[in-house]
Design a protein around this motif. Structure first.
Motif, mmCIF file in Angstrom:
data_model
loop_
_atom_site.group_PDB
_atom_site.id
_atom_site.type_symbol
_atom_site.label_atom_id
_atom_site.label_comp_id
_atom_site.label_asym_id
_atom_site.label_seq_id
_atom_site.Cartn_x
_atom_site.Cartn_y
_atom_site.Cartn_z
ATOM 1 N N SER A 134 0.837 -1.214 0.000
ATOM 2 C CA SER A 134 0.000 0.000 0.000
ATOM 3 C C SER A 134 0.861 1.249 0.000
ATOM 4 N N ILE A 138 0.886 3.918 -3.119
ATOM 5 C CA ILE A 138 0.496 5.318 -2.918
ATOM 6 C C ILE A 138 1.608 6.243 -3.387
ATOM 7 N N ALA A 155 -6.696 5.130 -4.467
ATOM 8 C CA ALA A 155 -6.150 4.737 -3.168
ATOM 9 C C ALA A 155 -7.085 3.757 -2.452
ATOM 10 N N VAL A 409 -3.088 4.098 4.319
ATOM 11 C CA VAL A 409 -3.594 4.889 3.199
ATOM 12 C C VAL A 409 -4.434 6.054 3.708
#
Length: 447
Positions: A134, A138, A155, A409
């Protein structure tokens, strides 16, 4: 249930509550988990003979110490695996290995980018882990998508795809690592039987989200382009990437060949990658070598997130205490009686709970609640254990706070709890249920 048992369970529940409201108390959950660990076992020592029949007379201390050391040995295999994997991924990232991934992702179409993100995140998460994947995705998204409104849609898909990808891989999520280390699932079993359900749990939400994206992306600005490290050549960076990622893929193979615990394989990969990077940096000029010190393993080991490691230590050992006093067995029997042994329903509920509370203690609790049977749903690679791996991983996508991927996130992209719940939660739930139905169909009509 005795007064002492109630006291131990109460300490655990109070500690769990403080872990859940960490954002309000501002007290690191690792500190609470360590206090839970010590408090539960200290309370057990008030009357150890009630739970450990052999703990009598002069043998009390020895029997309790042996019990703690046995649980600690099981827990440490997970901790060493995580430490090794975290270091490998950090090494690849710091040395520009993931620049290769960014270059593969580039496209002008919003929908094409969404599908590339979905599948890249899905498969990277299976190899690395959902938290690390993640973060990497991102960082790549920030270089490819300038519009904040579009980026939070991407996202959100990263969260779903990362959790789905981690569910079908023995090394893709902390919970699958725990189940794999415990020996209740095998690498071949989850890869062959959970792959399709996990893909469905990602593809269905991705399709729904793709309907909200139209048109093309503006060209990436020069500032958005990643700057390659000047320390290593492009070939060396790719070598580090393929050694790191390929090594992680090799870990299950190593276990199947040698029958050694998974953490031994991860340490083999770390040692190999450490040696190769040291050789690369040994050939640099003195000034360049001094500037590259922060990218070497010896420095990265000092930057490992020890609070995460200590959290897992505390929570797993506290759960081990509940297992020792027999509470988890009682709870498992109660669930079976309530739902008439319907493992699809039981694990489905556990998956929904994992979106509210941490899935690590949930899975640890289930491993203590249910014994492994020689045959049937509770056997190694049985329906219950495979569904537990799927539900605990994928279920965390239903709320943004339901998984490590979601929390990181949320912080990086400033996605609010309310926005995610309104726009994404129902989509993640549909994918979650679809995956369970596909798994059921596999068992009924295919396998």
């Amino acid at each position: 249930m005795t007064t002492l048992t109630i006291a131990i369970v109460t300490v655990f529940c109070v500690g769990y509550l403080f872990i859940a409201v960490e954002s309000l108390t501002k007290v690191n959950k690792a500190a609470i988990a360590l206090l839970m660990f010590v408090a539960t076992w200290t309370l057990l020592m008030l009357s150890p003979e009630s739970y450990l029949p052999t703990a009598v007379g002069d043998q009390i201390a020895a029997v309790v110490s042996e019990t703690i050391e046995r649980h600690l040995g099981s827990t440490s295999t997970t901790l060493f695996f995580l430490m090794g994997a975290m270091t490998i991924v950090e090494l690849v990232d710091q040395n520009g290995g993931f620049n290769f991934v960014r270059n593969v992702m580039q496209t002008h179409s919003k929908r094409a980018l969404l599908w590339r993100i979905a599948f890249m995140t899905f498969f990277l998460s299976a190899i690395l882990d959902n938290l690390t994947t993640s973060i990497v995705m991102i960082m790549i998204l920030r270089k490819l998508v300038a519009n904040q409104r579009d980026r939070i849609v991407y996202a959100s898909l990263v969260i779903i795809a990362a959790n789905s990808g981690g569910a079908f891989s023995p090394i893709g999520d902390v919970t699958t690592i725990m189940l794999w280390n415990k020996g209740v699932i095998t690498a071949q079993g989850v890869l062959s039987e959970l792959l399709v359900p996990s893909v469905v749990s990602m593809v269905v939400p991705a399709y729904v989200l793709s309907l909200s994206l139209k048109g093309n992306l503006p060209p990436a600005t020069p500032q958005a382009q990643a700057t390659n490290s000047q320390d290593l050549t492009d070939t060396q960076r790719k070598t580090i990437f393929f050694l790191g990622v390929g090594g992680l893929i090799f870990v299950p193979v190593f276990k199947s060949i040698t029958h050694l615990p998974p953490f031994v394989g991860i340490l083999l990969v770390l040692g190999l990658l450490w040696t190769v990077t040291e050789l690369f940096y040994a050939n640099l000029k003195e000034a360049e070598a001094r500037g590259s010190m922060q990218k070497r393993v010896s420095q990265m080991l000092s930057r490992i997130d020890m609070s995460t490691i200590l959290f897992f230590l505390g929570i797993l050992m506290a759960v081990a205490c509940l297992e020792t006093i027999g509470v988890l067995t009682m709870l498992g029997q109660g669930l079976n009686a309530t739902f008439d042994g319907n493992h699809y329903l039981i694990t489905g509920i556990i998956g929904v709970l994992s979106s509210i509370i941490d899935n690590v203690p949930l899975v640890a609790g289930c491993m203590g609640m249910y014994p492994v049977a020689p045959t049937g749903d509770m056997a190694v690679d049985g329906i219950f254990w495979q569904l537990l791996a799927y539900c605990a991983g994928v279920g965390g996508s239903m709320l943004i706070i339901g998984s490590a991927a979601g929390v990181v996130v949320m912080g990086l992209e400033k996605i609010t709890f309310g926005w995610y719940m309104k726009h994404i939660s129902w989509i993640a739930f549909v994918g979650y249920v679809a995956g369970i139905m596909v798994y059921w169909a596999e068992k009924m009509f295919v396998l």
